[in-house]
Enzyme design. Structure first.
Site, PDB file in Angstrom:
ATOM      1  N   CYS A 224      -5.869  -4.524  17.945  1.00 35.00           N
ATOM      2  CA  CYS A 224      -7.378  -4.216  18.074  1.00 35.00           C
ATOM      3  C   CYS A 224      -8.389  -5.402  18.203  1.00 35.00           C
ATOM      4  O   CYS A 224      -8.875  -5.609  18.662  1.00 35.00           O
ATOM      5  CB  CYS A 224      -8.209  -2.899  16.776  1.00 35.00           C
ATOM      6  SG  CYS A 224      -7.546  -1.401  17.015  1.00 35.00           S
TER       7      CYS A 224
ATOM      8  N   HIS B  29     -15.566  -4.771  15.741  1.00 37.94           N
ATOM      9  CA  HIS B  29     -14.293  -3.664  16.612  1.00 37.94           C
ATOM     10  C   HIS B  29     -15.053  -1.887  15.991  1.00 37.94           C
ATOM     11  O   HIS B  29     -15.748  -1.958  15.127  1.00 37.94           O
ATOM     12  CB  HIS B  29     -13.091  -4.119  15.609  1.00 37.94           C
ATOM     13  CG  HIS B  29     -12.287  -2.641  16.302  1.00 37.94           C
ATOM     14  ND1 HIS B  29     -11.838  -2.457  17.827  1.00 37.94           N
ATOM     15  CD2 HIS B  29     -11.482  -2.585  15.594  1.00 37.94           C
ATOM     16  CE1 HIS B  29     -10.935  -1.350  17.343  1.00 37.94           C
ATOM     17  NE2 HIS B  29     -10.968  -1.551  16.378  1.00 37.94           N
TER      18      HIS B  29
ATOM     19  N   ASN C 137     -11.650   4.995  18.537  1.00 38.10           N
ATOM     20  CA  ASN C 137     -11.807   3.761  18.560  1.00 38.10           C
ATOM     21  C   ASN C 137     -10.769   3.055  20.084  1.00 38.10           C
ATOM     22  O   ASN C 137      -9.267   4.052  20.100  1.00 38.10           O
ATOM     23  CB  ASN C 137     -10.660   3.365  17.501  1.00 38.10           C
ATOM     24  CG  ASN C 137      -9.795   2.001  16.765  1.00 38.10           C
ATOM     25  OD1 ASN C 137      -9.899   1.153  18.609  1.00 38.10           O
ATOM     26  ND2 ASN C 137      -9.689   1.750  16.304  1.00 38.10           N
TER      27      ASN C 137
HETATM   28  N1  COA Z   1      -9.401  16.620  10.508  1.00 37.76           N
HETATM   29  C1  COA Z   1      -9.186  17.792   9.256  1.00 37.76           C
HETATM   30  N2  COA Z   1      -8.764  16.917   7.821  1.00 37.76           N
HETATM   31  C2  COA Z   1      -7.636  15.763   7.837  1.00 37.76           C
HETATM   32  C3  COA Z   1      -7.857  15.122   9.712  1.00 37.76           C
HETATM   33  C4  COA Z   1      -8.069  15.998  10.558  1.00 37.76           C
HETATM   34  N3  COA Z   1      -8.679  15.127  11.619  1.00 37.76           N
HETATM   35  N4  COA Z   1      -6.763  14.458   9.242  1.00 37.76           N
HETATM   36  C5  COA Z   1      -6.840  14.641   7.904  1.00 37.76           C
HETATM   37  N5  COA Z   1      -6.889  15.431   7.071  1.00 37.76           N
HETATM   38  C6  COA Z   1      -7.084  15.602   6.021  1.00 37.76           C
HETATM   39  C7  COA Z   1      -5.624  15.385   5.357  1.00 37.76           C
HETATM   40  O1  COA Z   1      -4.829  16.232   5.541  1.00 37.76           O
HETATM   41  C8  COA Z   1      -6.400  15.151   4.047  1.00 37.76           C
HETATM   42  O2  COA Z   1      -6.078  16.556   3.068  1.00 37.76           O
HETATM   43  P1  COA Z   1      -5.828  16.718   1.692  1.00 37.76           P
HETATM   44  O3  COA Z   1      -6.781  16.058   0.971  1.00 37.76           O
HETATM   45  O4  COA Z   1      -5.361  18.796   1.937  1.00 37.76           O
HETATM   46  O5  COA Z   1      -4.476  16.497   1.618  1.00 37.76           O
HETATM   47  C9  COA Z   1      -7.489  14.754   4.261  1.00 37.76           C
HETATM   48  O6  COA Z   1      -7.825  15.221   5.176  1.00 37.76           O
HETATM   49  C10 COA Z   1      -8.077  13.567   3.844  1.00 37.76           C
HETATM   50  O7  COA Z   1      -7.073  12.649   3.662  1.00 37.76           O
HETATM   51  P2  COA Z   1      -6.805  11.455   4.188  1.00 37.76           P
HETATM   52  O8  COA Z   1      -6.292  10.329   5.224  1.00 37.76           O
HETATM   53  O9  COA Z   1      -6.701  11.276   3.048  1.00 37.76           O
HETATM   54  O10 COA Z   1      -8.891  10.504   4.901  1.00 37.76           O
HETATM   55  P3  COA Z   1      -8.693   9.142   4.344  1.00 37.76           P
HETATM   56  O11 COA Z   1     -10.738   9.629   3.672  1.00 37.76           O
HETATM   57  O12 COA Z   1      -8.495   8.617   4.282  1.00 37.76           O
HETATM   58  O13 COA Z   1     -10.058   9.108   6.116  1.00 37.76           O
HETATM   59  C11 COA Z   1      -9.546   8.433   7.735  1.00 37.76           C
HETATM   60  C12 COA Z   1      -9.379   9.304   6.986  1.00 37.76           C
HETATM   61  C13 COA Z   1      -8.446   7.454   8.817  1.00 37.76           C
HETATM   62  C14 COA Z   1     -10.394   8.168   8.391  1.00 37.76           C
HETATM   63  C15 COA Z   1      -9.970   6.654   7.179  1.00 37.76           C
HETATM   64  O14 COA Z   1      -8.163   6.344   6.199  1.00 37.76           O
HETATM   65  C16 COA Z   1     -10.077   5.811   8.135  1.00 37.76           C
HETATM   66  O15 COA Z   1     -11.214   5.799   8.957  1.00 37.76           O
HETATM   67  N6  COA Z   1      -9.129   4.722   8.042  1.00 37.76           N
HETATM   68  C17 COA Z   1      -9.086   3.589   9.156  1.00 37.76           C
HETATM   69  C18 COA Z   1      -8.470   4.179  10.066  1.00 37.76           C
HETATM   70  C19 COA Z   1      -8.812   2.716  11.409  1.00 37.76           C
HETATM   71  O16 COA Z   1     -10.404   2.239  11.042  1.00 37.76           O
HETATM   72  N7  COA Z   1      -7.841   2.170  11.659  1.00 37.76           N
HETATM   73  C20 COA Z   1      -8.163   1.797  12.731  1.00 37.76           C
HETATM   74  C21 COA Z   1      -7.849   0.280  12.839  1.00 37.76           C
HETATM   75  S1  COA Z   1      -8.524  -0.959  13.726  1.00 37.76           S
END
Ligand code: COA
Length: 358
Positions: free
Chosen positions: A147, A285, A315
């Site tokens: 990215c 980004h 993204n």
């Molecule tokens: N829809 C519904 N539920 C979802 C889901 C989706 N698309 N994806 C994950 N979940 C659920 C998980 O299973 C989990 O459920 P549980 O509590 O029953 O186990 C819950 O949501 C929380 O998951 P988690 O991964 O801990 O969520 P989070 O609060 O960390 O949010 C992201 C996830 C990916 C949105 C967040 O971590 C994020 O934005 N990270 C940065 C990612 C990024 O920008 N990457 C690219 C960089 S270039």
């Protein structure tokens, strides 16, 4: 951890005898006395796949919901490439738009730097496919920094222009992440989209320089390879039967992103003797609305000065900054003379920032 900072480098002249309208081999000149050369942004272009997929539409095949995606990321829809919308096709479309915007003929292009993590083939580089499609001269290569690829590409192009090696450089970010998604992994497949953005950078003999001059003021690159396992593609990229899938520890990426990006934007401002108040637009980004807002807050920038397209594009990795730039340029928000701060973080981890005056 590596750091490269390019700023106010003295430069040698562009290859003697070359005409802006002429294509041909480009070589770094042997050092004679030289004016300062600056990489000025002369054109911006973009391409988005025709098919846009809303969160609700995605929720028909993935166990997710519009509310979950919007609350956690700000994403409302993403564009997904059709089979004919390859990385090279989208990059070529964006490049054509950037050349048209700059009023520069394809034959005058000296170099194509294409940042992508999703090339059409392992080789040849997608950049040379674009070169052929455009009828451009010079040379081209792909750049792999996930990215952060567009920021890395700007930095390389800026250095080559300052060195007098090239005059007209296309820097393109183009991605088809839909082809490396694990559509069974709802934690990643809802976050990404496809598209391409391009800029044409042109060498201009600069005056005194400083932060009021046009062009790239500085770029700042970083990588930390011991974090490679929090965001990567498994399998083998470039083989249609084993394309590899994106794997991410979202929480870890989030944690590093806010800290590193805040450092990178601060670094760009300090290097140029500026503060957040001097910045006209932050073009970050587009990974996640919460990360974008956190970085904006760190430099005291009001939300109105932050360009946001993550809601529309999701993204798009290396394409996300030039796509955002193109959107804000097309609607008249971004104008000549303004100071633009860009930042990105991605797999590697790689991250960086760039400060440019249009
Ligand atoms: N829809 C519904 N539920 C979802 C889901 C989706 N698309 N994806 C994950 N979940 C659920 C998980 O299973 C989990 O459920 P549980 O509590 O029953 O186990 C819950 O949501 C929380 O998951 P988690 O991964 O801990 O969520 P989070 O609060 O960390 O949010 C992201 C996830 C990916 C949105 C967040 O971590 C994020 O934005 N990270 C940065 C990612 C990024 O920008 N990457 C690219 C960089 S270039």
């Amino acid at each position: 951890m590596d750091q490269v900072t390019a700023r106010e480098a003295s430069a040698a002249p562009a290859s003697p005898g070359r005409d802006d309208a002429a294509a041909g081999p480009v070589s770094a000149p042997a050092g004679s006395a030289a004016p300062h050369l600056r990489a000025v942004l002369a054109g911006i272009g973009a391409y988005l796949p025709e098919h846009a997929v809303s969160n609700d539409e995605l929720a028909k095949t993935v166990d997710t919901s519009d509310a979950w995606i919007r609350e956690r990321t700000g994403i409302r829809q993403r564009h997904i490439a059709a089979p004919h919308e390859t990385c090279a096709f989208m990059a070529t479309q964006a490049a054509r738009a950037a050349l048209a915007d700059a009023g520069v003929a394809a034959g005058a292009v000296d170099a194509i730097i294409l940042a992508t993590a999703t090339p059409d083939q392992a080789f040849p580089a997608t950049a040379v496919r674009v070169q052929a499609a455009l009828g451009a001269g010079g040379f081209g290569f792909d750049l792999s920094a996930a990215c952060s690829g567009f920021i890395y590409g700007l930095s390389v192009a800026d250095a080559m222009i300052r060195a007098g090696q090239v005059r007209n450089v296309l820097v393109i970010g183009a991605e088809v992440y839909s082809r490396i998604m694990n559509w069974q992994d709802r934690g990643t497949c809802v976050l990404f989209g496809d598209g391409a953005g391009a800029v044409l950078l042109r060498a201009e003999a600069g005056g005194a320089g400083g932060a009021s001059a046009r062009g790239i003021l500085s770029t700042h690159l970083h990588a930390q390879g011991d974090l490679a396992d929090i965001l990567y593609v498994d399998g083998a990229v470039g083989q249609p039967d084993k394309p590899g899938h994106l794997v991410m520890n979202g929480r870890e990426v989030f944690r590093h992103a806010v800290t590193r990006l805040a450092e990178a934007v601060g670094e760009a401002l300090v290097a140029n003797g500026l503060t957040g108040a001097d910045v006209d637009w932050l073009v970050p980004h587009q990974a996640n609305m919460r990360i974008i807002e956190a970085v904006g807050r760190r430099i005291g920038l009001p939300a109105e000065k932050v360009v946001v397209t993550v809601d529309q594009h999701a993204n798009t990795s290396a394409a996300s900054i030039p796509l955002a730039l193109a959107a804000a340029y097309a609607d008249g928000r971004i104008r000549p003379g303004q100071l633009i701060l860009m930042e990105a973080l991605g797999g590697g981890l790689t991250w960086g920032s760039a400060l440019i005056r249009l």
